[in-house]
Design a protein around this motif. Structure first.
Motif, short mmCIF file in Angstrom:
data_model
loop_
_atom_site.label_atom_id
_atom_site.label_comp_id
_atom_site.label_asym_id
_atom_site.label_seq_id
_atom_site.Cartn_x
_atom_site.Cartn_y
_atom_site.Cartn_z
N SER A 1 13.52 -6.99 3.67
CA SER A 1 13.23 -6.59 5.33
C SER A 1 13.86 -5.63 5.56
CB SER A 1 13.48 -7.85 5.94
OG SER A 1 15.07 -8.07 5.63
N TYR A 2 13.34 -4.82 6.54
CA TYR A 2 13.93 -3.83 7.28
C TYR A 2 14.21 -3.93 8.84
CZ TYR A 2 12.18 -0.72 3.14
OH TYR A 2 12.00 -0.50 2.22
N ARG A 3 15.40 -3.42 9.20
CA ARG A 3 15.95 -3.77 10.65
C ARG A 3 15.18 -2.60 11.42
NH1 ARG A 3 18.80 -7.24 12.86
NH2 ARG A 3 19.65 -8.53 11.05
N ARG A 4 14.58 -2.97 12.20
CA ARG A 4 13.94 -1.73 13.28
C ARG A 4 14.40 -2.28 14.68
NH1 ARG A 4 8.46 0.17 11.97
NH2 ARG A 4 9.69 1.13 10.46
N GLY A 5 15.52 -1.69 15.22
CA GLY A 5 16.27 -2.06 16.32
C GLY A 5 16.55 -3.39 15.96
N PRO B 1 -4.32 -5.09 0.75
CA PRO B 1 -4.66 -3.86 1.86
C PRO B 1 -3.39 -3.00 1.89
CG PRO B 1 -4.28 -6.10 2.74
CD PRO B 1 -4.49 -6.23 1.52
N SER B 2 -3.84 -1.98 2.44
CA SER B 2 -2.59 -0.96 2.65
C SER B 2 -1.46 -1.55 3.69
CB SER B 2 -3.14 0.32 3.40
OG SER B 2 -2.22 1.40 3.48
N GLY B 3 -0.61 -1.35 3.47
CA GLY B 3 0.77 -1.68 4.08
C GLY B 3 1.16 -3.13 3.89
N SER B 4 0.54 -3.67 2.87
CA SER B 4 0.66 -5.13 2.38
C SER B 4 1.91 -5.28 1.90
CB SER B 4 -0.51 -5.88 1.71
OG SER B 4 -0.83 -5.22 0.55
N GLY B 5 2.66 -4.41 1.18
CA GLY B 5 3.90 -4.37 0.43
C GLY B 5 3.76 -4.29 -1.09
N LYS B 6 2.68 -3.57 -1.49
CA LYS B 6 2.60 -3.75 -2.98
C LYS B 6 3.72 -2.48 -3.47
CE LYS B 6 -1.73 -1.97 -2.55
NZ LYS B 6 -1.87 -1.94 -0.94
N SER B 7 3.76 -1.53 -2.73
CA SER B 7 4.69 -0.59 -3.52
C SER B 7 6.12 -1.07 -3.36
CB SER B 7 4.39 0.80 -2.79
OG SER B 7 3.30 1.51 -2.95
N THR C 1 -3.41 -1.11 -7.42
CA THR C 1 -4.78 -0.29 -7.11
C THR C 1 -5.61 -0.87 -5.86
OG1 THR C 1 -7.06 0.21 -8.03
CG2 THR C 1 -6.16 -1.78 -8.65
N HIS C 2 -6.40 -0.04 -5.34
CA HIS C 2 -7.17 -0.40 -4.18
C HIS C 2 -8.58 -0.66 -4.86
CE1 HIS C 2 -4.44 1.55 -1.22
NE2 HIS C 2 -4.65 0.38 -0.45
N ASP C 3 -8.56 -0.31 -5.90
CA ASP C 3 -9.95 -0.19 -6.44
C ASP C 3 -10.41 -1.61 -7.24
OD1 ASP C 3 -12.32 0.11 -7.91
OD2 ASP C 3 -12.06 2.28 -8.24
N1 LIG Z 1 12.22 2.48 4.54
C1 LIG Z 1 11.36 1.61 5.38
N2 LIG Z 1 11.66 1.31 6.67
C2 LIG Z 1 10.98 0.34 7.44
N3 LIG Z 1 9.64 0.28 6.85
C3 LIG Z 1 9.35 0.62 5.60
C4 LIG Z 1 9.97 1.00 4.79
N4 LIG Z 1 9.28 1.30 3.45
C5 LIG Z 1 8.20 0.74 3.79
N5 LIG Z 1 8.25 0.16 4.94
C6 LIG Z 1 6.99 -0.61 5.45
O1 LIG Z 1 6.75 -1.95 4.44
C7 LIG Z 1 5.36 -1.81 4.51
C8 LIG Z 1 4.74 -1.98 3.23
O2 LIG Z 1 4.77 -0.89 2.42
P1 LIG Z 1 4.29 -0.64 1.02
O3 LIG Z 1 4.40 0.91 0.98
O4 LIG Z 1 5.11 -1.43 0.41
O5 LIG Z 1 2.81 -0.77 1.39
P2 LIG Z 1 1.47 -0.77 0.07
O6 LIG Z 1 1.14 -1.99 0.13
O7 LIG Z 1 1.97 0.00 -0.87
O8 LIG Z 1 0.59 0.04 0.94
P3 LIG Z 1 -0.27 1.28 0.55
O9 LIG Z 1 -1.33 0.65 -0.14
O10 LIG Z 1 -0.93 2.11 1.65
O11 LIG Z 1 0.22 2.01 -0.44
C9 LIG Z 1 4.72 -0.82 5.35
O12 LIG Z 1 3.94 -1.20 6.80
C10 LIG Z 1 5.70 0.22 5.62
O13 LIG Z 1 5.85 0.53 6.98
#
Ligand SMILES: Nc1ncnc2c1ncn2[C@@H]1O[C@H](COP(=O)(O)OP(=O)(O)OP(=O)(O)O)[C@@H](O)[C@H]1O
Ligand SMILES: [Mg+2]
Lengths: 268, 392
Positions: free
Chosen positions: A40-44, A69-75, A228-230
């Motif tokens: 988790s990240y702290r935003r404010g 999907p993009s932004g789901s947390g894979k990376s 992958t997205h594919d």
């Molecule tokens: N250092 C950070 N501080 C705050 N939020 C972060 C940070 N790093 C990642 N995030 C958030 O975590 C979420 C997931 O990011 P992540 O890169 O894991 O997505 P992803 O599934 O790999 O997406 P994509 O397919 O677009 O690569 C995103 O909403 C991103 O904004």
């Protein structure tokens, strides 16, 4: 591999984390064991949960595709597995070794010896040529200069990059750059290959070539986790894990683990 | 990682952008270069002073009359009576006229005329090249005879022996009786080589030179120097009714005073040069900080494939050391070159390179690289791999 065959090898149940599974006569422990990982990240004032209680085990020799999907947390998950990032909570055991309380030095050592990272943007050092880029992990593990050069050349040769050793990344095509990056990831003969959208920056033909390479590497015994997205690429994996909103929502096995868990060396 | 590995890596990065590296090391180059050159000038000057005074005997005392006019006039005959004292061996009073017009045949040139007595040559330890020096009778009869300095002789007669020839000094004809060997500068800075020496009284009358200004006095032995000085001080104080009209110095004092003055000046200049080294160090630190933030991604990549904190720290530290050390080396070479060239560019300026100080200056430049490189390098090494990778 024919689709019919894959379908026939129905999705095997994922062993519970921490369980040791017998296969034939052998005791096999998972290569990766993630338990209740929260990031988790702290935003404010509010806390943003990116990974919500993710548990995942990966066996040696497996080829796991992570989709979502993009932004789901894979990376984020991948970076945790690759020891580039530390989770907020949860436990991560890599080849039987708990990583939570490890020192920076020990983590760097594991990244160096056990993990090979392949990035979407290749992440080669632009001022170094192909050989020097491939040599880099060997430099950090203290391999002598001469041996390093030989191994780098051999790696590049195996990836069909002979004769390009002295090219800088900017003098190579995207596909060639990714081959150099793969050679670098393999240089230390790691137990685990992590690839975050390795074909994402490539056209479909070179992307297919790189994918073919990954399949080959897995058949030679390398454990691979690939984002992958594919959907088409995901079908080439033995197992597909789907992530949505920081949680694993689906986990399908498309093909069984290879019978022989011992890994062949790519570069013997 | 091995040391050679680190140095090779640092050299590559540093030489990869030569202009930037050069500008970064400029402060150190100037710093080390000026330390080396300034010390060489200081040491050269000190050595030259020492050599100058060495040419006078260790027992020589120089009496300088500071005032002009009647109150500080010395009488030659009275002065010479002091030779009878046991502590004083010989006395050579002098009068000088700089810029006298010396003519031979169609050639003419400006030289210094020194009027003195027959003791002068022995006290100043000057050798004769040919002929003879002034004699007592030359003085007594106020002969128009002249002994030439080596340069004067060379100018008019080349390598020929001029003894017996006649010379015209400010319109008066002198017969040449001798030529001196080359000597270099003397105590008061004027060169005997570029002078014409004539009998004291002759000089006073013919060129209307008034007072005896400088007198060379040889004490009988080293132990007699103090007594001789005291005698002269008492005499001059009595004669001038003041203690401020004259100055007595002997060789040791002169060397010490001149050397101290040179050393003070040198150390002040060297401190300024050191400041420039430190400023150079700050410049390096500044660029290293820029480098670290520019190369955050590189740091991330390196960490992702197994670089430890120590590896990154040493990588950047060595870059800083290589910049400052290379700058120090260039400064050293330039400083040595300048020190060697200076005597030719500026005749009369002696230099003597101090190997020790030059080495220290170079080592200091390396130290500057360590001191000012450690903070940026540490900053780089502390980056978390994931943050560094995400950065662009
Ligand atoms: N250092 C950070 N501080 C705050 N939020 C972060 C940070 N790093 C990642 N995030 C958030 O975590 C979420 C997931 O990011 P992540 O890169 O894991 O997505 P992803 O599934 O790999 O997406 P994509 O397919 O677009 O690569 C995103 O909403 C991103 O904004
Ligand atoms: Mg991603």
């Amino acid at each position: 591999m024919a689709k019919a065959v894959k379908a026939a090898r129905a999705a095997a149940p994922i062993p519970a984390a921490g369980n040791r599974r017998t296969e034939g006569e052998r005791l096999v422990m998972p290569m990766i064991e993630l338990k209740n990982i929260v990031k988790s990240y702290r935003r404010g004032s509010e806390e943003l949960q990116i990974l919500k209680n993710v548990s995942l085990s990966v066996e040696q020799g497996d080829f796991v595709a992570i989709i979502g999907p993009s932004g789901s947390g894979k990376s984020t998950l991948m970076n945790t597995i690759g020891l580039l990032d530390v989770p907020t909570s949860g436990s991560y055991v890599l080849e039987g070794v708990a990583t939570e309380k490890m020192s920076d030095n020990r983590l760097a050592e594991l990244r160096n010896t056990k993990i090979g990272f392949i990035f979407q943007q290749f992440n080669l050092l632009p001022k170094l040529n192909a050989i020097e880029n491939v040599e880099l992990p060997l430099v950090y593990s203290g391999v002598p200069r001469k041996e390093r050069r030989e191994r780098a050349l051999r790696m590049l040769g195996l990836l069909g990059m002979e004769g390009r050793g002295h090219h800088k990344p900017s003098e190579l095509s995207g596909g060639q750059q990714q081959r150099v990056a793969i050679a670098r990831a393999l240089a230390m003969q790691p137990s685990l290959l992590l690839a975050d959208e390795p074909t994402g920056a490539l056209d479909s033909r070179t992307g297919a070539e790189v994918l073919e390479l990954m399949i080959q590497l897995n058949e030679q015994g390398n454990t691979i986790v690939l984002i992958t997205h594919d959907a088409h690429i995901a079908e080439s994996a033995r197992r597909v894990v789907s992530i949505r909103d920081g949680q694993i929502v689906d986990d399908k096995r498309l093909a069984p683990l290879p019978a022989e868990p011992s890994r062949q060396e790519v570069a013997g | 990682m091995k040391l050679t590995e680190l140095i090779r890596m640092a050299m590559r990065t540093v030489t990869g952008s030569p202009l930037r590296t050069f500008l970064t090391m400029l402060g150190v180059i100037i710093g080390v270069g000026s330390v080396v050159t300034l010390v060489a000038i200081g040491q050269g000057t000190t050595e030259r002073i020492a050599k100058q005074y060495e040419s006078l005997g260790a027992n020589t005392i120089v009496v300088n009359i500071l005032g002009t006019g009647r109150a500080t006039q010395l009488d030659y005959a009275e002065l010479m009576k002091f030779e009878q004292l046991p502590e004083i061996d010989t006395i050579a009073p002098t009068v000088t006229k700089a810029g006298s017009n010396v003519k031979y045949a169609t050639e003419q040139e400006s030289y210094t005329v020194i009027g003195t007595n027959d003791r002068y040559r022995a006290i100043t330890k000057t050798e004769l090249a040919s002929g003879r020096f002034l004699s007592a009778s030359d003085l007594e009869f106020r002969q128009n005879v002249a002994v030439l300095g080596s340069k004067v002789s060379e100018k008019f007669f080349g390598s020929a022996d001029p003894v017996g020839e006649e010379l015209n000094i400010d319109g008066i004809v002198f017969t040449i009786i001798g030529v001196l060997k080359e000597k270099g500068s003397n105590m008061s800075g004027t060169s005997v080589d570029g002078s014409v020496i004539v009998p004291l009284e002759t000089a006073r009358r013919q060129f209307k030179l008034g007072n005896i200004r400088t007198t060379y006095l040889e004490a009988t032995s080293k132990e007699d120097i103090a007594a001789a000085k005291q005698t002269m001080t008492q005499y001059l104080t009595y004669k001038f009714k003041s203690t401020s009209g004259f100055m007595l110095v002997n060789q040791d004092e002169l060397i010490a005073a001149r050397t101290a003055a040179t050393d003070t000046l040198t150390s002040q200049l060297v401190s300024v040069a050191c400041i420039s080294l430190v400023v150079g160090g700050i410049g390096i630190m500044n660029i290293m900080l820029v480098t670290v933030s520019e190369r955050t991604r590189e740091i991330g990549i390196r960490k992702s494939i197994g670089a430890k904190r120590r590896n990154i720290l040493l990588q950047f530290l060595f870059e800083s050391i290589v910049i400052s050390g290379l700058g120090g080396l260039i400064g050293l070479v330039l400083g040595v070159a300048l020190s060697l060239a200076l005597p030719y560019l500026q005749p009369g300026q002696a230099t003597s390179i101090s190997v020790k100080i030059s080495l220290y200056a170079f080592l200091f430049s390396v130290l500057v690289g360590i001191v000012f490189g450690i903070y940026p390098a540490n900053k780089a090494s502390r980056l978390r791999p994931i943050d560094a990778l995400r950065f662009d």
